[in-house]
Motif scaffolding. Structure first.
Motif, mmCIF file in Angstrom:
data_model
loop_
_atom_site.group_PDB
_atom_site.id
_atom_site.type_symbol
_atom_site.label_atom_id
_atom_site.label_comp_id
_atom_site.label_asym_id
_atom_site.label_seq_id
_atom_site.Cartn_x
_atom_site.Cartn_y
_atom_site.Cartn_z
ATOM 1 N N LEU A 76 70.632 0.364 25.727
ATOM 2 C CA LEU A 76 69.578 0.433 26.733
ATOM 3 C C LEU A 76 69.202 1.876 27.021
ATOM 4 C CD1 LEU A 76 67.734 -1.064 28.661
ATOM 5 C CD2 LEU A 76 69.578 -1.038 30.348
ATOM 6 N N GLU A 77 70.199 2.762 27.140
ATOM 7 C CA GLU A 77 69.914 4.172 27.383
ATOM 8 C C GLU A 77 69.136 4.788 26.220
ATOM 9 O OE1 GLU A 77 73.594 6.115 28.301
ATOM 10 O OE2 GLU A 77 73.939 4.822 30.037
ATOM 11 N N GLN A 78 69.518 4.442 25.008
ATOM 12 C CA GLN A 78 68.820 4.937 23.822
ATOM 13 C C GLN A 78 67.377 4.431 23.811
ATOM 14 O OE1 GLN A 78 70.231 6.669 21.099
ATOM 15 N NE2 GLN A 78 68.377 6.638 19.877
ATOM 16 N N PHE A 79 67.210 3.164 24.167
ATOM 17 C CA PHE A 79 65.889 2.559 24.118
ATOM 18 C C PHE A 79 64.988 3.060 25.242
ATOM 19 C CE2 PHE A 79 62.725 -0.702 24.880
ATOM 20 C CZ PHE A 79 62.187 -0.775 23.615
ATOM 21 N N SER A 80 65.570 3.519 26.330
ATOM 22 C CA SER A 80 64.762 3.912 27.481
ATOM 23 C C SER A 80 63.926 5.158 27.215
ATOM 24 C CB SER A 80 65.649 4.115 28.713
ATOM 25 O OG SER A 80 66.501 5.215 28.510
ATOM 26 N N LYS A 81 64.183 5.839 26.119
ATOM 27 C CA LYS A 81 63.352 6.988 25.768
ATOM 28 C C LYS A 81 61.935 6.503 25.478
ATOM 29 C CE LYS A 81 67.249 9.482 23.913
ATOM 30 N NZ LYS A 81 67.927 9.949 22.709
ATOM 31 N N LYS A 82 60.967 7.264 25.945
ATOM 32 C CA LYS A 82 59.560 6.859 25.886
ATOM 33 C C LYS A 82 59.101 6.487 24.477
ATOM 34 C CE LYS A 82 55.709 6.706 28.343
ATOM 35 N NZ LYS A 82 55.533 5.757 29.390
ATOM 36 N N HIS A 83 59.488 7.261 23.464
ATOM 37 C CA HIS A 83 59.015 6.975 22.108
ATOM 38 C C HIS A 83 59.550 5.654 21.576
ATOM 39 C CE1 HIS A 83 62.841 9.005 21.192
ATOM 40 N NE2 HIS A 83 62.831 8.302 20.068
ATOM 41 N N ASN A 84 60.709 5.227 22.044
ATOM 42 C CA ASN A 84 61.251 3.940 21.616
ATOM 43 C C ASN A 84 60.543 2.775 22.311
ATOM 44 O OD1 ASN A 84 63.086 4.929 19.771
ATOM 45 N ND2 ASN A 84 64.732 5.078 21.266
ATOM 46 N N GLN A 85 60.143 2.989 23.557
ATOM 47 C CA GLN A 85 59.456 1.931 24.292
ATOM 48 C C GLN A 85 58.128 1.574 23.633
ATOM 49 O OE1 GLN A 85 59.150 3.032 28.398
ATOM 50 N NE2 GLN A 85 61.357 3.047 28.691
ATOM 51 N N SER A 86 57.464 2.534 23.037
ATOM 52 C CA SER A 86 56.185 2.258 22.388
ATOM 53 C C SER A 86 56.358 1.334 21.170
ATOM 54 C CB SER A 86 55.496 3.554 21.970
ATOM 55 O OG SER A 86 56.235 4.194 20.955
ATOM 56 N N ARG A 87 57.571 1.254 20.642
ATOM 57 C CA ARG A 87 57.827 0.363 19.499
ATOM 58 C C ARG A 87 57.784 -1.112 19.896
ATOM 59 N NH1 ARG A 87 61.987 1.874 15.388
ATOM 60 N NH2 ARG A 87 60.787 0.293 14.304
ATOM 61 N N LEU A 88 57.819 -1.372 21.218
ATOM 62 C CA LEU A 88 57.695 -2.745 21.713
ATOM 63 C C LEU A 88 56.267 -3.264 21.605
ATOM 64 C CD1 LEU A 88 59.743 -3.155 25.014
ATOM 65 C CD2 LEU A 88 59.863 -4.576 22.992
ATOM 66 N N GLN A 89 55.300 -2.368 21.430
ATOM 67 C CA GLN A 89 53.888 -2.750 21.482
ATOM 68 C C GLN A 89 53.515 -3.873 20.509
ATOM 69 O OE1 GLN A 89 52.207 -1.276 24.059
ATOM 70 N NE2 GLN A 89 50.790 -2.952 23.695
ATOM 71 N N PRO A 90 53.937 -3.840 19.235
ATOM 72 C CA PRO A 90 53.578 -4.957 18.349
ATOM 73 C C PRO A 90 54.118 -6.312 18.824
ATOM 74 C CG PRO A 90 54.330 -3.084 17.056
ATOM 75 C CD PRO A 90 54.613 -2.762 18.499
ATOM 76 N N LEU A 91 55.355 -6.330 19.311
ATOM 77 C CA LEU A 91 55.923 -7.571 19.834
ATOM 78 C C LEU A 91 55.152 -8.018 21.071
ATOM 79 C CD1 LEU A 91 58.096 -9.802 19.867
ATOM 80 C CD2 LEU A 91 59.606 -8.195 21.059
ATOM 81 N N LEU A 92 54.823 -7.084 21.935
ATOM 82 C CA LEU A 92 54.064 -7.395 23.137
ATOM 83 C C LEU A 92 52.677 -7.932 22.784
ATOM 84 C CD1 LEU A 92 53.883 -7.347 26.221
ATOM 85 C CD2 LEU A 92 53.122 -4.977 26.053
ATOM 86 N N ASN A 93 51.985 -7.270 21.860
ATOM 87 C CA ASN A 93 50.649 -7.726 21.449
ATOM 88 C C ASN A 93 50.698 -9.114 20.823
ATOM 89 O OD1 ASN A 93 49.569 -5.322 22.331
ATOM 90 N ND2 ASN A 93 49.505 -4.406 20.303
ATOM 91 N N HIS A 94 51.702 -9.357 19.979
ATOM 92 C CA HIS A 94 51.858 -10.667 19.346
ATOM 93 C C HIS A 94 52.092 -11.746 20.403
ATOM 94 C CE1 HIS A 94 54.029 -13.076 15.929
ATOM 95 N NE2 HIS A 94 52.941 -13.676 16.344
ATOM 96 N N THR A 95 52.912 -11.423 21.398
ATOM 97 C CA THR A 95 53.202 -12.371 22.468
ATOM 98 C C THR A 95 51.948 -12.667 23.283
ATOM 99 O OG1 THR A 95 55.464 -11.533 22.593
ATOM 100 C CG2 THR A 95 54.670 -12.818 24.479
ATOM 101 N N ILE A 96 51.198 -11.635 23.621
ATOM 102 C CA ILE A 96 49.972 -11.819 24.409
ATOM 103 C C ILE A 96 48.969 -12.673 23.643
ATOM 104 C CG2 ILE A 96 47.955 -10.616 25.341
ATOM 105 C CD1 ILE A 96 49.931 -8.330 26.107
ATOM 106 N N SER A 97 48.795 -12.407 22.350
ATOM 107 C CA SER A 97 47.845 -13.218 21.571
ATOM 108 C C SER A 97 48.319 -14.661 21.467
ATOM 109 C CB SER A 97 47.611 -12.616 20.197
ATOM 110 O OG SER A 97 48.730 -12.778 19.366
ATOM 111 N N SER A 98 49.631 -14.879 21.412
ATOM 112 C CA SER A 98 50.153 -16.250 21.382
ATOM 113 C C SER A 98 49.921 -16.969 22.693
ATOM 114 C CB SER A 98 51.644 -16.243 21.064
ATOM 115 O OG SER A 98 51.847 -15.829 19.744
#
Length: 106
Positions: A76-98
């Protein structure tokens, strides 16, 4: 009829698509075996075209379990870095379109 495994149908010839069922099983197993948030994100990137709404839900549930697990605080600490959070965008976009297509599968 009872006890037989149901297969998804291949829309071209209306026959069971066992290859699709195998990929679906592997996706579900893969999500369950993810140890870190980045593992879930990478799995989604590799299998995005084969994932359905249930798989997306499983991804988010797995992310929450990893994030709230005492054993995974480093993840979680590793992921909390801003550049890692942006990697969630494809999963988030896919979820929103679904979600927008929700009516088509209910």
């Amino acid at each position: 009829i009872f006890g037989r495994k149901m297969h998804t149908l291949d829309h071209k010839n209306n026959r069971p698509n066992k290859k699709r069922d195998s990929r679906t099983y592997n996706i579900k197993k893969g999500i369950k075996n993810c140890r870190g948030i980045m593992d879930v994100i990478n799995l989604h990137c590799r299998n995005e075209g084969d994932m359905n709404q249930k798989d997306l839900l499983s991804c988010w549930i797995r992310i929450v379990k990893i994030a709230t697990s005492r054993n995974n605080r480093n993840s979680l600490e590793q992921f909390s870095k801003k550049h890692n959070q942006s990697r969630l965008q494809p999963l988030l976009n896919h979820t929103i379109s679904s979600v927008h297509n929700f009516d088509s599968w209910v």
